[in-house]
Design a protein around this motif. Structure first.
Motif, PDB file in Angstrom:
ATOM      1  N   GLY A  87       4.055   4.610 -18.006  1.00 33.78           N
ATOM      2  CA  GLY A  87       4.285   3.190 -17.813  1.00 33.78           C
ATOM      3  C   GLY A  87       5.041   2.890 -16.536  1.00 33.78           C
ATOM      4  N   LEU A  88       6.066   3.682 -16.232  1.00 34.51           N
ATOM      5  CA  LEU A  88       6.857   3.453 -15.026  1.00 34.51           C
ATOM      6  C   LEU A  88       6.024   3.677 -13.763  1.00 34.51           C
ATOM      7  CD1 LEU A  88      10.238   5.146 -16.044  1.00 34.51           C
ATOM      8  CD2 LEU A  88       9.783   2.691 -15.790  1.00 34.51           C
ATOM      9  N   GLU A  89       5.214   4.711 -13.769  1.00 36.94           N
ATOM     10  CA  GLU A  89       4.413   5.007 -12.576  1.00 36.94           C
ATOM     11  C   GLU A  89       3.266   4.008 -12.418  1.00 36.94           C
ATOM     12  OE1 GLU A  89       3.470   9.163 -12.963  1.00 36.94           O
ATOM     13  OE2 GLU A  89       5.552   9.761 -12.676  1.00 36.94           O
ATOM     14  N   LEU A  90       2.698   3.552 -13.531  1.00 38.00           N
ATOM     15  CA  LEU A  90       1.690   2.499 -13.457  1.00 38.00           C
ATOM     16  C   LEU A  90       2.311   1.191 -12.959  1.00 38.00           C
ATOM     17  CD1 LEU A  90      -0.280   3.188 -16.753  1.00 38.00           C
ATOM     18  CD2 LEU A  90      -1.257   3.191 -14.450  1.00 38.00           C
ATOM     19  N   ALA A  91       3.531   0.908 -13.385  1.00 35.97           N
ATOM     20  CA  ALA A  91       4.213  -0.308 -12.931  1.00 35.97           C
ATOM     21  C   ALA A  91       4.465  -0.255 -11.422  1.00 35.97           C
ATOM     22  CB  ALA A  91       5.523  -0.487 -13.692  1.00 35.97           C
ATOM     23  N   LEU A  92       4.854   0.917 -10.920  1.00 34.72           N
ATOM     24  CA  LEU A  92       5.070   1.062  -9.482  1.00 34.72           C
ATOM     25  C   LEU A  92       3.760   0.833  -8.720  1.00 34.72           C
ATOM     26  CD1 LEU A  92       6.841   1.886  -7.064  1.00 34.72           C
ATOM     27  CD2 LEU A  92       6.233   4.268  -7.538  1.00 34.72           C
ATOM     28  N   THR A  93       2.679   1.386  -9.240  1.00 35.87           N
ATOM     29  CA  THR A  93       1.370   1.196  -8.609  1.00 35.87           C
ATOM     30  C   THR A  93       0.958  -0.270  -8.660  1.00 35.87           C
ATOM     31  OG1 THR A  93       0.747   3.421  -9.323  1.00 35.87           O
ATOM     32  CG2 THR A  93      -1.030   1.963  -8.615  1.00 35.87           C
ATOM     33  N   GLY A  94       1.154  -0.913  -9.809  1.00 36.68           N
ATOM     34  CA  GLY A  94       0.820  -2.325  -9.935  1.00 36.68           C
ATOM     35  C   GLY A  94       1.639  -3.199  -8.999  1.00 36.68           C
ATOM     36  N   LEU A  95       2.913  -2.850  -8.820  1.00 35.51           N
ATOM     37  CA  LEU A  95       3.767  -3.577  -7.883  1.00 35.51           C
ATOM     38  C   LEU A  95       3.174  -3.519  -6.479  1.00 35.51           C
ATOM     39  CD1 LEU A  95       6.443  -4.998  -7.134  1.00 35.51           C
ATOM     40  CD2 LEU A  95       7.479  -2.728  -6.906  1.00 35.51           C
ATOM     41  N   LEU A 153       0.821  -1.210   0.000  1.00 36.73           N
ATOM     42  CA  LEU A 153       0.000   0.000   0.000  1.00 36.73           C
ATOM     43  C   LEU A 153       0.855   1.259   0.000  1.00 36.73           C
ATOM     44  CD1 LEU A 153      -2.708  -1.294   2.467  1.00 36.73           C
ATOM     45  CD2 LEU A 153      -3.136  -0.559   0.115  1.00 36.73           C
ATOM     46  N   ALA A 154       2.014   1.202   0.651  1.00 35.73           N
ATOM     47  CA  ALA A 154       2.917   2.357   0.628  1.00 35.73           C
ATOM     48  C   ALA A 154       3.438   2.606  -0.788  1.00 35.73           C
ATOM     49  CB  ALA A 154       4.079   2.129   1.593  1.00 35.73           C
ATOM     50  N   LEU A 155       3.818   1.539  -1.502  1.00 36.12           N
ATOM     51  CA  LEU A 155       4.284   1.701  -2.882  1.00 36.12           C
ATOM     52  C   LEU A 155       3.164   2.212  -3.780  1.00 36.12           C
ATOM     53  CD1 LEU A 155       6.431  -1.550  -3.317  1.00 36.12           C
ATOM     54  CD2 LEU A 155       7.273   0.797  -3.107  1.00 36.12           C
ATOM     55  N   ALA A 156       1.959   1.671  -3.599  1.00 28.63           N
ATOM     56  CA  ALA A 156       0.827   2.130  -4.404  1.00 28.63           C
ATOM     57  C   ALA A 156       0.512   3.598  -4.115  1.00 28.63           C
ATOM     58  CB  ALA A 156      -0.400   1.263  -4.125  1.00 28.63           C
ATOM     59  N   LEU A 157       0.640   4.008  -2.855  1.00 26.18           N
ATOM     60  CA  LEU A 157       0.407   5.408  -2.501  1.00 26.18           C
ATOM     61  C   LEU A 157       1.377   6.318  -3.238  1.00 26.18           C
ATOM     62  CD1 LEU A 157      -0.830   7.682  -0.812  1.00 26.18           C
ATOM     63  CD2 LEU A 157       0.728   7.038   1.057  1.00 26.18           C
ATOM     64  N   VAL A 158       2.644   5.928  -3.299  1.00 30.05           N
ATOM     65  CA  VAL A 158       3.634   6.716  -4.046  1.00 30.05           C
ATOM     66  C   VAL A 158       3.245   6.759  -5.529  1.00 30.05           C
ATOM     67  CG1 VAL A 158       6.046   6.845  -4.776  1.00 30.05           C
ATOM     68  CG2 VAL A 158       5.488   6.219  -2.418  1.00 30.05           C
ATOM     69  N   GLY A 159       2.833   5.622  -6.073  1.00 23.28           N
ATOM     70  CA  GLY A 159       2.448   5.576  -7.480  1.00 23.28           C
ATOM     71  C   GLY A 159       1.283   6.491  -7.800  1.00 23.28           C
TER      72      GLY A 159
END
Length: 513
Positions: A392-400, A369-375
């Protein structure tokens, strides 16, 4: 590795990892079909000689009818598998899905196509909770979370790449019926292999009876909620052009009906000797918090999968208004861009499960959830000229981040339910995520339409509106989309608070919480 409970009984089962792979194949096919029709719908209307002006709303039931039947099937088939056995119910669901696929492929008219889609969905929706419960039976607690995460990721990835899959096949073959005929050979292979893999799994009779009243009330509530909240989704269909009508008059009453039916469901379940969903799950802190996180994940996911196509379509349409092929290009670009989110989610689900098996659900939930919050926070700053690389990079971070959360949420709920309630608990996991997604789309639509109209009126005197109207409208679009991504960030904050309140229980352990 086999379940110790099974080896105790002297039964040697198929390798559960192979079984998991076979189950995931069928789940993926069913999930893809949720959205695959959207890419073929224009061709369907042409082949069936339907009017784009007068029959588009009726044709849209090929999509919405599937979603509603998918949701209804989820509510009760998990519990049915608790009573009748996973193997029987799972194979039955797969057969129903294949019958529906053949029905759609051979449909002579729209009515028959919609009926076939409903039949498909009744089988496809049920496969997910039944499979999750089956994983709970086959895998010991330490390995179960990773398997549950994989199932959740495959299901999510399937319906999110369905449009891209359909677009690719339509571009190659230009035959919508082929999309559904292809399900038959793949599904029959999966059916045969899964039947063989599950043939020695014992199916002892379960005590109890099926809760028909609870099923009717919960299904009715979910259908009313989906139809009511999704009623205004067409408000953004014209993006930033022309006039838009408000939500239809039935939207508000249906939401009220959904809440009344939900209240009646809770009342009935508290008095039932054998309820569809044991409400005691919500009295346990860890399980209740996992359910809150699940809704927030669904909410945030809906924000992302709605905003990305909206941004790309708006940008390409504004700057290429005379290109007759631009809608196809936009659909193609949006599909590939969303794969940065979905494929990363699928890839992160397995490590999320491994972390859950080792450290319990709290740590991976907090990390994800912390990574998704950053995304989501980064995506809130997409400007009018955000590049595909950045997106794409920011969506990938959110997906991670979202992918890491899938397994701990599912494992917490399934473990708390106990062996005789795993099917019902698995259904609860999927249903709550769908509820979160429905609410997310509704809020995004209602807020986005109101906000963009407000900004257009406020910017009427802006010189850019006259000198470069495309740039002016794109700036408004980017601002509104950025603001709605903040709703996704807020959902992550709520999820983080819920994850923080979860107790750090022993990893991979079943039992009371």
């Amino acid at each position: 590795m086999t379940n110790p409970a099974l080896t105790k009984a002297g039964v040697r089962t198929f390798d559960p990892r192979i079984t998991l792979g076979l189950v995931c194949l069928a789940i993926f096919i069913g999930a893809v079909d949720l959205t695959v029709i959207s890419a073929a719908l224009p061709k369907v209307m042409i082949d069936l000689r339907l009017s784009l002006d007068t029959e588009l709303n009726r044709a849209s039931w090929a999509v919405s009818g599937y979603l509603l039947a998918y949701t209804v099937s989820i509510t009760f088939m998990g519990r049915l598998s608790d009573l009748l056995g996973r193997r029987m119910v799972y194979l039955l669901c797969l057969v129903v899905f294949l019958i529906g696929s053949a029905w759609v492929a051979a449909a002579p008219n729209l009515t028959m196509l919609i009926i076939g889609r409903v039949v498909q969905a009744l089988g496809a929706g049920a496969m997910v909770p039944v499979s999750m419960a089956l994983v709970g039976d086959l895998f010991p607690p330490g390995q179960r979370a990773a398997a549950l995460g994989l199932i959740g990721a495959v299901d999510t990835a399937g319906w999110m790449v369905g449009h891209l899959y359909g677009g690719v096949l339509m571009r190659i073959f230009d035959d919508w019926r082929l999309l559904f005929w292809l399900n038959l050979p793949i599904g029959l292979v999966a059916l045969g292999l899964t039947w063989y893999a599950l043939r020695q799994i014992p199916t002892p009779p379960r005590a109890g009876h099926f809760d028909w009243l609870g099923t009717v009330l919960l299904s009715g509530s979910l259908v009313a909620l989906n139809v009511g909240l999704a009623a205004g989704s067409e408000l953004g269909a014209t993006d930033f052009y022309g006039e838009r009508l408000g939500p239809p008059p039935y939207a508000g009453p249906l939401v009220i009906v959904a809440l009344v039916l939900l209240a009646l469901f809770v009342w009935a379940e508290r008095r039932s000797a054998d309820p569809l969903i044991g409400l005691e799950l919500f009295t346990r802190r860890d399980t209740a918090m996992a359910c809150v996180i699940n809704v927030m994940v669904g909410f945030g996911l809906a924000i992302a999968i709605t905003n990305v196509p909206l941004y790309i379509n708006t940008y390409l349409l504004l700057y290429n208004p005379t290109d007759s092929d631009i809608l196809r290009v936009a659909a193609w670009d949006a599909g590939w861009m969303l794969s940065a989110l979905t494929l990363t989610m699928a890839a992160a689900a397995l490590p999320g499960g491994l972390l859950t098996g080792r450290y319990g659900g709290r740590l991976p939930a907090l990390l994800g959830l912390a990574l998704a919050l950053v995304g989501y926070t980064l995506m809130a700053f997409w400007g009018p000229e955000a590049t595909y690389l950045r997106m794409g990079l920011e969506l990938a971070l959110t997906g991670l981040g979202l992918g890491l959360v899938i397994a701990p949420v599912a494992d917490t709920v399934v473990a708390a339910a106990g062996e005789d309630r795993r099917g019902a608990a698995s259904a609860l996991v999927i249903a709550l995520r769908l509820v979160g997604m429905t609410v997310g789309v509704a809020i995004l639509t209602l807020w986005g339409v109101h906000r963009q109209d407000e900004l257009r009126r406020a910017g009427a005197d802006n010189p850019l509106a006259m000198t470069d109207p495309a740039r002016f409208l794109m700036e408004i679009a980017a601002q509104v989309i950025g603001e709605t991504f903040l709703f996704g960030a807020a959902a992550c904050v709520v999820g983080l608070l819920a994850a923080w309140l979860m107790r750090q229980v022993s990893a991979g352990a079943d039992g009371k919480q």
